[in-house]
Scaffold this motif. Sequence first.
Motif, PDB file in Angstrom:
ATOM      1  N   SER A 236      59.525   8.536   0.000  1.00 31.12           N
ATOM      2  CA  SER A 236      58.190   9.132  -0.467  1.00 31.12           C
ATOM      3  C   SER A 236      57.215   9.877   0.403  1.00 31.12           C
ATOM      4  N   GLU A 237      56.213  10.552   0.183  1.00 28.29           N
ATOM      5  CA  GLU A 237      55.316  10.956   1.096  1.00 28.29           C
ATOM      6  C   GLU A 237      54.611   9.689   1.866  1.00 28.29           C
ATOM      7  N   ALA A 238      54.540   9.197   1.145  1.00 22.96           N
ATOM      8  CA  ALA A 238      54.000   7.808   1.827  1.00 22.96           C
ATOM      9  C   ALA A 238      54.947   7.268   3.128  1.00 22.96           C
TER      10      ALA A 238
ATOM     11  N   TYR B  44      53.682  21.482 -13.770  1.00 18.88           N
ATOM     12  CA  TYR B  44      54.824  21.748 -13.082  1.00 18.88           C
ATOM     13  C   TYR B  44      55.723  21.544 -13.794  1.00 18.88           C
TER      14      TYR B  44
ATOM     15  N   HIS C 194      64.231  11.074  -7.130  1.00 26.41           N
ATOM     16  CA  HIS C 194      62.701  11.405  -6.001  1.00 26.41           C
ATOM     17  C   HIS C 194      62.800   9.966  -6.311  1.00 26.41           C
ATOM     18  N   ILE C 195      61.871   9.498  -5.439  1.00 17.99           N
ATOM     19  CA  ILE C 195      60.635   7.897  -5.062  1.00 17.99           C
ATOM     20  C   ILE C 195      59.492   9.085  -4.366  1.00 17.99           C
ATOM     21  N   GLY C 196      58.370   9.012  -5.504  1.00 11.78           N
ATOM     22  CA  GLY C 196      57.104   9.117  -4.549  1.00 11.78           C
ATOM     23  C   GLY C 196      56.249  10.184  -5.935  1.00 11.78           C
ATOM     24  N   LYS C 197      55.454  11.340  -5.566  1.00 17.39           N
ATOM     25  CA  LYS C 197      54.486  11.503  -6.340  1.00 17.39           C
ATOM     26  C   LYS C 197      55.391  11.917  -7.682  1.00 17.39           C
TER      27      LYS C 197
ATOM     28  N   VAL D 106      53.989   0.196   3.376  1.00 23.71           N
ATOM     29  CA  VAL D 106      53.714   0.900   2.487  1.00 23.71           C
ATOM     30  C   VAL D 106      54.713   1.012   1.050  1.00 23.71           C
TER      31      VAL D 106
ATOM     32  N   ASP E 159      47.135  20.102  -4.874  1.00 20.19           N
ATOM     33  CA  ASP E 159      47.374  19.962  -6.053  1.00 20.19           C
ATOM     34  C   ASP E 159      47.541  19.138  -7.211  1.00 20.19           C
ATOM     35  N   ASP E 160      46.582  17.785  -6.922  1.00 20.68           N
ATOM     36  CA  ASP E 160      46.414  16.823  -8.260  1.00 20.68           C
ATOM     37  C   ASP E 160      44.964  18.611  -9.025  1.00 20.68           C
TER      38      ASP E 160
ATOM     39  N   ALA F 209      48.005  23.127 -14.935  1.00 21.31           N
ATOM     40  CA  ALA F 209      49.182  24.208 -14.228  1.00 21.31           C
ATOM     41  C   ALA F 209      50.546  22.937 -14.820  1.00 21.31           C
TER      42      ALA F 209
ATOM     43  N   ARG G 107      56.026  23.782  -5.052  1.00 21.92           N
ATOM     44  CA  ARG G 107      55.813  23.423  -6.722  1.00 21.92           C
ATOM     45  C   ARG G 107      56.231  24.245  -8.085  1.00 21.92           C
TER      46      ARG G 107
ATOM     47  N   GLY H 262      62.590  17.419  -5.116  1.00 26.01           N
ATOM     48  CA  GLY H 262      61.977  15.636  -4.859  1.00 26.01           C
ATOM     49  C   GLY H 262      60.411  16.272  -4.757  1.00 26.01           C
ATOM     50  N   THR H 263      59.999  15.586  -3.156  1.00 27.37           N
ATOM     51  CA  THR H 263      58.770  15.082  -2.531  1.00 27.37           C
ATOM     52  C   THR H 263      58.405  16.961  -2.805  1.00 27.37           C
TER      53      THR H 263
ATOM     54  N   ASP I 102      47.399  17.294  -1.039  1.00 34.86           N
ATOM     55  CA  ASP I 102      47.213  16.062  -2.053  1.00 34.86           C
ATOM     56  C   ASP I 102      46.195  16.229  -3.110  1.00 34.86           C
TER      57      ASP I 102
ATOM     58  N   ARG J  90      48.548  14.282 -14.049  1.00 33.31           N
ATOM     59  CA  ARG J  90      47.522  15.327 -15.613  1.00 33.31           C
ATOM     60  C   ARG J  90      49.395  14.659 -15.791  1.00 33.31           C
TER      61      ARG J  90
ATOM     62  N   GLU K 260      46.964  21.344 -10.884  1.00 28.91           N
ATOM     63  CA  GLU K 260      48.048  20.249 -11.901  1.00 28.91           C
ATOM     64  C   GLU K 260      47.882  20.129 -13.162  1.00 28.91           C
ATOM     65  N   GLN K 261      45.739  20.027 -13.040  1.00 32.15           N
ATOM     66  CA  GLN K 261      45.227  20.094 -13.918  1.00 32.15           C
ATOM     67  C   GLN K 261      45.607  21.037 -14.971  1.00 32.15           C
TER      68      GLN K 261
ATOM     69  N   TYR L  84      59.878  17.053  -8.482  1.00 33.60           N
ATOM     70  CA  TYR L  84      59.181  18.038  -8.709  1.00 33.60           C
ATOM     71  C   TYR L  84      60.456  19.043  -8.139  1.00 33.60           C
TER      72      TYR L  84
END
Lengths: 207, 414
Positions: B247-249, B170, A122-125, A177, B161-162, B168, B44, B187-188, B158, A129, B165-166, B178
């Motif tokens: 990655s997502e980006a 995951y 996994h690469i990413g988020k 990126v 999701d944040d 829950a 998720r 993965g993502t 996004d 928290r 996640e505060q 994930y």
Amino acid sequence: MTSGHYGSALGVGMVKCDLCDAEATVHETQIVNGQVMVRRLCERHAAENGLTGVAATHVSSPSATVVLSMNKPGSALRCETCGLSYAAFRQHGLLGCPSCYETFEDKLSPLIERAHQGGTHHIGKTPRRMLAAAQDGDVQAIERVLGGARERAERFALLRKQLEEALASEQYERAAVLRDELRRFDAQGQGPTTGPAQDDPPLDEPR
Amino acid sequence: MTGRRQQQSGGSDMPRPGANRGDTQTSAGRASDVVVSSRVRLARNLAGFRFPNRAPASERTAVVVRLKPVVLGARLSPQMEWVDLTSTTAMHRHALVEERLISRQHAMGKAGEPMHGRAVAIGLHERRLSIMINEEDHLRLQVIRRGFDLAGAFEEIDAADDALEQKADYAFSPRFGYLTACPTNVGTGARLSVMLHLPALKITRELEKVKRAADDLGLTVRGSYGEGSDATGDFYQISNQTTIGKSEAVLLREMESEIIPSVIAYERTARERLLKGGRRGMEDQAWRAVGVLLHARLLSTEEATKLLSRIRFGIALGLIPGLKLHLIHQLLVAAQPAHIQMAIGQELTQEQRREARAALLRAKLGEAFAHERPASRLIRPGSPEAAPEPPVGPSNRPPTVDPGDQGPGNANDR
């Protein structure tokens, strides 16, 4: 259903192929006019005999019944948390719980790699928290989110490789990126060492 | 409307990151001549629970009990609607599928009824946010934006999701990311899709090239309702297949800045070529579709979709002044079977639906023309009057594609 990958470590009660020394994974039972004939074949020989891709088939005609059963090594492997067997996963394609990924890691890795253009890590988020909480906590907490040193190094190397490839093929925007991604890794302490920033490949972006 | 539903206020207007500044109620968004909508969804799961397919009813209910206050309390949209799918009618569930707020799988479990403990939370601002509970994963979050706006959709999802996640925990692994019920999402957990209208590439038979190129890039091209659906009306969805190792980006950049723009350019080039080759013929096709919709008495979903697609094509080419793309997008949904029945307020036979559909489209389209050209003496919805004449004079809307040859020319008859 594809034939899949099977670990060789699980050789308990191994049955040899009728045609070679490899492990038999397909058991074919033919009942012709009441007479039972059993063939045990390895994956390769089963394929040569046109016997793969079927989990269990019954073909009946007045004179013959063919029962194919595939007895895959490792099928008996079971997730302790949810009770799902690997065989059941192969049949339905869905895992039963988060722990299944650990239980079946060796078997899932090649499947995942094939389904995701070679993606292995996994690469990413990262859950934000969870990450924030871990960074206030102990080493173990961090490892639960970011993985151990080896895993972090692997991930970092993968990202570096992607960056180098992007640079080599002059995909500068993509490289930018990826470079941001690497910096984020460092900021989160995800890199293999505490200060890998100096290893960043130079990025001359012709803008 | 049936079913248990609750609305909860989430405070004042949320900031809308990446929102299209020029967005109005009727705007169809960026690059809307080709792109209908952009969607991002995240898969998720909660740590400590079995995935929905493996969990008994009691555990699925426990997931709902755990997630409902989290979802409704996270201020994801000024107002959220909660729909318990187990206690809704099939018609209502189908209507949600037609709106793309839930998947077909989520609407229909085994034996045509959804599994116990299935729900969906809908963000009422433009109805563009939806959160499915206990679909294949515990949580499926998605945002749909009008036009080409993957970046905006991604930013919005996004943030959602944040926020979730505060509260829950995951299921996440450093190695696999994930964790999802199906390893094809691990993965993502992110799926980025763009819904494109590609009638020109269909006519010029270049769609196969797009499909092959997409495949090489790890993308998939499917019909408008996703897996297994056909591409009636030349609507196609392009989405990523790879969710791990990238990655997502990076994925977002690939799709937003490289792949989708080239498909858009490809379609636009094909349109220009078609216009040059026979503008009159294309105009005729588009206006014939208008004529049929203004006067037909029976319409199937398929025929309505095809006709609306042709009108959409005409609007995008600047051949039908006075109609807006956004209206066509609304009608494409309104013409679906469950929406027709919801509009009438009762279950209808297929024959009754076809009649109701024709009546609805006559009325809506007639209204749009009457509104746009109040001086027009024509178009009484449902009236047996003659078809409207094509409007004369310059359009208020600049054509999205350079119409090329302005003269009537010798159009190819098609």
